[in-house]
Each structure stands twice: as structure tokens, then as C-alpha cells.
Scaffold this motif. Structure first.
Motif, PDB file in Angstrom:
ATOM      1  N   ASP A  26       0.816  -1.224   0.000  1.00  0.00           N
ATOM      2  CA  ASP A  26       0.000   0.000   0.000  1.00  0.00           C
ATOM      3  C   ASP A  26       0.848   1.272   0.000  1.00  0.00           C
ATOM      4  O   ASP A  26       0.347   2.350  -0.285  1.00  0.00           O
ATOM      5  N   GLU A  30       3.170   6.192  -7.129  1.00  0.00           N
ATOM      6  CA  GLU A  30       2.835   6.163  -8.549  1.00  0.00           C
ATOM      7  C   GLU A  30       4.112   6.036  -9.382  1.00  0.00           C
ATOM      8  O   GLU A  30       5.098   6.723  -9.144  1.00  0.00           O
ATOM      9  N   ASP A  83     -14.939   0.772 -14.394  1.00  0.00           N
ATOM     10  CA  ASP A  83     -13.899   0.627 -13.368  1.00  0.00           C
ATOM     11  C   ASP A  83     -14.440   0.126 -12.034  1.00  0.00           C
ATOM     12  O   ASP A  83     -13.690  -0.430 -11.230  1.00  0.00           O
ATOM     13  N   PRO A  87     -11.889  -3.015 -11.737  1.00  0.00           N
ATOM     14  CA  PRO A  87     -10.822  -2.035 -11.475  1.00  0.00           C
ATOM     15  C   PRO A  87      -9.445  -2.624 -11.740  1.00  0.00           C
ATOM     16  O   PRO A  87      -9.268  -3.844 -11.779  1.00  0.00           O
ATOM     17  N   SER A  88      -8.477  -1.750 -11.928  1.00  0.00           N
ATOM     18  CA  SER A  88      -7.094  -2.183 -12.057  1.00  0.00           C
ATOM     19  C   SER A  88      -6.572  -2.632 -10.700  1.00  0.00           C
ATOM     20  O   SER A  88      -7.011  -2.141  -9.653  1.00  0.00           O
ATOM     21  N   SER A  90      -3.530  -2.189  -9.708  1.00  0.00           N
ATOM     22  CA  SER A  90      -2.602  -1.155  -9.228  1.00  0.00           C
ATOM     23  C   SER A  90      -3.270   0.208  -9.381  1.00  0.00           C
ATOM     24  O   SER A  90      -4.297   0.343 -10.048  1.00  0.00           O
ATOM     25  N   ARG A  91      -2.679   1.214  -8.774  1.00  0.00           N
ATOM     26  CA  ARG A  91      -3.247   2.560  -8.810  1.00  0.00           C
ATOM     27  C   ARG A  91      -2.211   3.518  -9.409  1.00  0.00           C
ATOM     28  O   ARG A  91      -1.657   4.358  -8.716  1.00  0.00           O
ATOM     29  N   TRP A  93       0.706   2.537 -10.530  1.00  0.00           N
ATOM     30  CA  TRP A  93       2.033   2.130 -10.067  1.00  0.00           C
ATOM     31  C   TRP A  93       2.974   1.821 -11.232  1.00  0.00           C
ATOM     32  O   TRP A  93       4.173   1.681 -11.037  1.00  0.00           O
ATOM     33  N   GLU A  98      -2.680   7.235 -13.135  1.00  0.00           N
ATOM     34  CA  GLU A  98      -3.715   6.845 -12.173  1.00  0.00           C
ATOM     35  C   GLU A  98      -5.067   7.242 -12.765  1.00  0.00           C
ATOM     36  O   GLU A  98      -5.320   8.416 -13.036  1.00  0.00           O
ATOM     37  N   GLU A  99      -5.927   6.270 -12.981  1.00  0.00           N
ATOM     38  CA  GLU A  99      -7.117   6.451 -13.804  1.00  0.00           C
ATOM     39  C   GLU A  99      -8.120   7.438 -13.221  1.00  0.00           C
ATOM     40  O   GLU A  99      -8.701   8.249 -13.946  1.00  0.00           O
ATOM     41  N   GLU A 100      -8.357   7.394 -11.922  1.00  0.00           N
ATOM     42  CA  GLU A 100      -9.384   8.254 -11.320  1.00  0.00           C
ATOM     43  C   GLU A 100      -9.039   9.732 -11.471  1.00  0.00           C
ATOM     44  O   GLU A 100      -9.872  10.545 -11.876  1.00  0.00           O
TER      45      GLU A 100
END
Length: 303
Positions: A26, A30, A83, A87-88, A90-91, A93, A98-100
Motif C-alpha cells: 500500500d 505512482e 472501473d 478495477p485495475s 494497481s493505482r 504504479w 492513475e485512472e481516477e
């Protein structure tokens, strides 16, 4: 298919050393799970400690970062899922942004009108707002690569919704530059003559963490050599690698070569959910970068 995704994800974390970090998975930042180009300048890794104090000539040109921007419209994506459902793992990474945050910014800038080209009739510019996207979640993929060694950069890949819009390419460009502290940038893009005009103005709408300081950055823009002859005469002199010192024999066409490695999987990723598609492409980009690294010795020797 789910196990394949989880295996790829765990291998990415393992190869990035995340299992040995006290903050755990966690705590991954990125872009931290990307494989960096070893031939690009990286302060603290392959540059002298006093690189900032070095004279501008004859060695300062060595401390410039070469970037190449491009888009691939074969990598379309159908609106299969969303999403929330897929969802992916990873966020941001890896190589994708980062999609959001990316989609949130694009949504807030939805009313931006694409400026028309004053150069040749570039479809990438003039047709961006009219691109047919019926049934598609993405009409293609935008990327920023190392311009000399054709390696994907961290947080430099993102979906395109209506062709090659400036707002998308601005975001990808500024996103990956958060991972660079070099003062000199040489940027190659086949529509650089149009895109660079309002870049600094567009940048004012971005978060402060993504804004560049014109006072400390020296940015030069180029059109790749294969694309240059289709431009008007003024562009062929103003944006040519041939008339700029400190850029060697760079051609700026690196991304075009890289698509050959990724195009064969377009039919598979087109039908995936959004998270599965991003995770799969991230894995392929990482694999391509790794193969580049292990092959650099032989490549440089042959050249």
C-alpha cells in the motif's frame, strides 16, 4: 484469466522490491513499479554529483532528457464494463496514469475546444473532436517514451477518448515529468508545431505538482524526421533535429518502432474490462522495457 492478472501483478510488485519495503504494497508510489531506461540521465544513479554545476558546454548536453510523444489508434477499447466492476489491481504504479485522477481532470476540461492546425492538414489535430467513438470507451492510447531508446516512461500512458486531443497529451506529458528533475528537455512529437503553442497556457489548469517552471526549464520541441516532410516549410526548419546542437542524430521516431511489439495483442485487449486491459498492457510495456535493457549491450556494440 483472473489468476493470470493476479500473477502478473504479484510479479510486478516482486520485481520492484515492494515485498521488502516497511510500508508494504500500500505504500507503493505512482510509477514506482516501472523499469527505467538505464541510458537516460538519472540524477543520483548515473550522473555526477555536481551535474547541475557543470558548464553548459561541452558536457551539459549530456544531461538532457529526450522524450517522444505519440498515439496509437489500433489500441481501441470497447465499452464492455466499467472501473467499478473491473478495477485495475494497481493505482498508477506502472506505466499507465492513475485512472481516477486522469478521468476526473478530463471531465473537468470537457468543454475545451481543440485549436485547428495552421500547418498542414493534420487529422490528429483537426479531427480530434469528430473522431467516431460509438461503442468505444477509448479510441486509442497516448504515450510518452524515451526518444532515443524507445522505453515507456512511468505514468506516461493513458486512454484517448476522441482522438489525439491536446488535453490528453498534455496530461500524459506533465504526468511523467513528475518523475524527472532535469533542467533540459528535448521533446519530439509529430504535431509539436501546433501542440507546443498553448502548452504553457494549458498548464495553468493543472495541479501544481504537474506544472513546469519556464524559468528553470529549457524545453525544445521537434518534429520526428520521418513526419517532418509533410509539414510546411517553416516547420521543416524550426522543428528539425538537424538544425539543433546537442541532440546528436536523434530521429524522434522511437514510439513508432515500439508499437510493433504491442499491436498483436490489440484484438485481445479490445474486449477486456478496463482494469484487465490496463494491467495487461502495463505488463507488456514492462516486458518490452526489460527486453530493451538486456539487449542494450548488444545493440550499442552493433552500432
Amino acid at each position: 484469466m483472473r489468476m493470470v492478472r493476479e500473477w502478473r501483478h504479484l510479479k510486478m510488485l516482486k520485481c520492484s522490491g515492494r515485498g521488502h519495503d516497511p510500508s508494504g504494497v500500500d505504500g507503493t508510489a505512482e510509477g514506482e513499479c516501472t523499469i527505467l531506461c538505464p541510458a537516460c540521465p538519472h540524477p543520483g544513479k548515473n550522473l555526477p554529483a555536481d551535474w547541475k554545476e557543470s558548464p553548459r558546454h561541452p558536457v551539459r548536453w549530456l544531461y538532457a532528457l529526450f522524450l517522444a510523444i505519440d498515439a496509437n489508434f489500433r489500441l481501441k477499447h470497447k465499452a464492455i464494463s466499467n472501473d467499478n466492476v473491473d478495477p485495475s489491481l494497481s493505482r498508477g504504479w506502472g506505466y499507465f496514469v492513475e485512472e481516477e485522477a486522469y478521468k476526473s481532470f478530463l471531465h473537468s476540461s470537457a468543454d475545451c475546444v481543440q485549436e485547428k492546425s495552421t500547418c498542414s492538414s493534420h487529422n490528429a489535430v483537426n479531427m480530434a473532436d469528430t473522431k467516431n467513438n460509438r461503442g468505444l470507451a477509448a479510441t486509442g492510447l497516448g504515450t510518452v517514451d524515451c526518444a532515443r531508446h524507445n522505453m515507456k516512461r512511468p505514468n506516461a500512458v493513458g486512454d484517448l477518448q476522441k482522438g489525439e486531443k491536446y488535453i490528453n497529451m498534455d496530461y500524459l506529458f506533465l504526468s511523467t515529468l513528475r518523475h524527472a528533475v532535469l533542467d533540459t528537455l528535448n521533446v519530439s512529437y509529430n504535431i509539436a508545431c501546433q501542440w507546443h503553442k498553448n502548452l504553457w497556457h494549458h498548464m495553468s489548469a493543472f495541479p501544481l505538482s504537474m506544472q513546469l517552471s519556464q524559468a528553470v526549464k529549457t524545453v525544445s520541441f521537434f518534429v520526428p524526421k520521418f513526419h517532418l516532410p509533410t509539414h510546411i516549410e517553416q516547420c521543416q526548419t524550426s522543428f528539425s533535429f538537424n538544425f539543433k546542437s546537442g541532440v546528436g542524430r536523434t530521429d524522434g521516431e522511437a514510439p513508432e518502432h515500439g508499437w510493433a511489439n504491442i499491436n498483436p495483442i490489440t484484438s485481445s485487449t479490445k474486449e477486456m474490462g478496463p482494469g484487465a486491459r490496463r494491467d495487461t498492457l502495463d505488463d507488456y510495456f514492462g516486458d518490452s522495457n526489460w527486453k530493451k535493457i538486456v539487449g542494450l549491450g548488444e545493440l550499442f556494440s552493433s552500432k
